[in-house]
Design a protein around this motif. Structure first.
Motif: not given
Length: 293
Positions: A149-167
């Motif tokens: 979250a800290a690293n991606l905030a400046p770039f506007g990336v949409r961060l989602i907490q989820a399992d990569l198998a079902t996201a």
């Protein structure tokens, strides 16, 4: 200062640290808030070693990762925040990001997702270097999510907490590129480096099963679900896993142009593939390529 740096170098070498002089200089530069080049100039002038230096050298001699001590890790053009609970991005992964950047170049507003983003390194690099990209990042770990979250905030990336198998089921069939650096170490393969074995989170290391390919297979299955026809998948893996990854992608029957890519060290580091159109009937054989240099 020079005498202290030499003593620190000897201490770190005795502890088995691979780059003792570099690490000693980087820790001193970190404490002083200067570049490594500036630190060398200060050492020549007889400047004093910064307060706290010997304590940091003690920690590094105990094989605490350098990046945990400085709080940052360099990745392509970025300095990322890292620490306990998140996998430290590796230089070889920079070539994986380059593959995605090359694929996205020329696209108008490409939609890209990084499955298992960890610190957010790949997603941040893509957002930084592909103007107009719509970038998503998926991470399951609570601790890693906070760093991402800290690293991606400046770039506007949409961060989602989820399992990569079902996201992201609501985004099925809509991505242009899916990239993943999933955990892939086999269950019985304990890393040799104490920095990895003792400090990288196990959740980010072990891929599941005797071959370590349970999570890579899950990432590939999610990519097939998330991509539009003709979209591209890029996945990092261990060098020895390249033939197995290529084989299970070909056997899945939904991929074309399955290609192995080497990192800058000449190791088979990643595999890419293209999601076939329903009408596609050729191009499912595996090939070996060279990562962009």
């Amino acid at each position: 200062m020079e005498e202290a740096l030499r003593a620190a170098e000897r201490r770190l070498r005795e502890a088995g640290v691979p780059s003792p002089r570099v690490d000693a200089e980087l820790l001193a530069a970190h404490l002083l808030g200067v570049s490594r080049g500036r630190l060398r100039a200060l050492a020549l002038t007889g400047a004093d070693i910064p307060e706290g230096f010997h304590a940091l050298i003690d920690e590094r001699a105990r094989r605490v990762p350098l990046q945990h001590l400085t709080g940052t890790a360099s990745f392509r053009r970025l300095d990322l925040s890292v620490g306990p609970g998140v996998f430290i991005p590796r230089p070889e992964t920079e070539t994986v990001a380059q593959l995605v950047i090359d694929l996205a170049t020329g696209m108008v507003g490409p939609k890209i997702v990084d499955l298992g983003t960890g610190s957010g390194a790949i997603a941040a690099a893509i957002a930084d270097e592909v103007p107009g990209a719509e970038v998503y990042a998926v991470e399951l770990s609570d601790l890693a999510l906070a760093w991402a979250a800290a690293n991606l905030a400046p770039f506007g990336v949409r961060l989602i907490q989820a399992d990569l198998a079902t996201a992201l089921p609501e985004h099925n069939g809509s991505f242009d590129i899916v990239v993943s650096n999933p955990p892939y170490i086999p269950a019985e393969a304990v890393p040799n480096e104490p920095e990895v074995a003792e400090h990288d989170p196990q959740m980010a290391l072990y891929g599941g099963g005797a071959d370590g390919l349970q999570l890579p297979r899950a990432a590939a299955a999610s990519a097939a679900r998330l991509l539009r026809p003709g979209g591209s998948f890029v996945m990092e893996h261990a060098e020895v896993q390249a033939p197995w990854v290529a084989a299970f992608l070909v056997q899945a029957g939904v991929w074309s142009s399955v290609t192995t890519h080497q990192d800058l060290g000449g190791r088979d580091r990643a595999t890419s593939a293209v999601l076939r159109d329903d009408e596609a009937s050729t191009g499912s054989t595996a090939t070996t390529g060279q990562a962009s240099q």
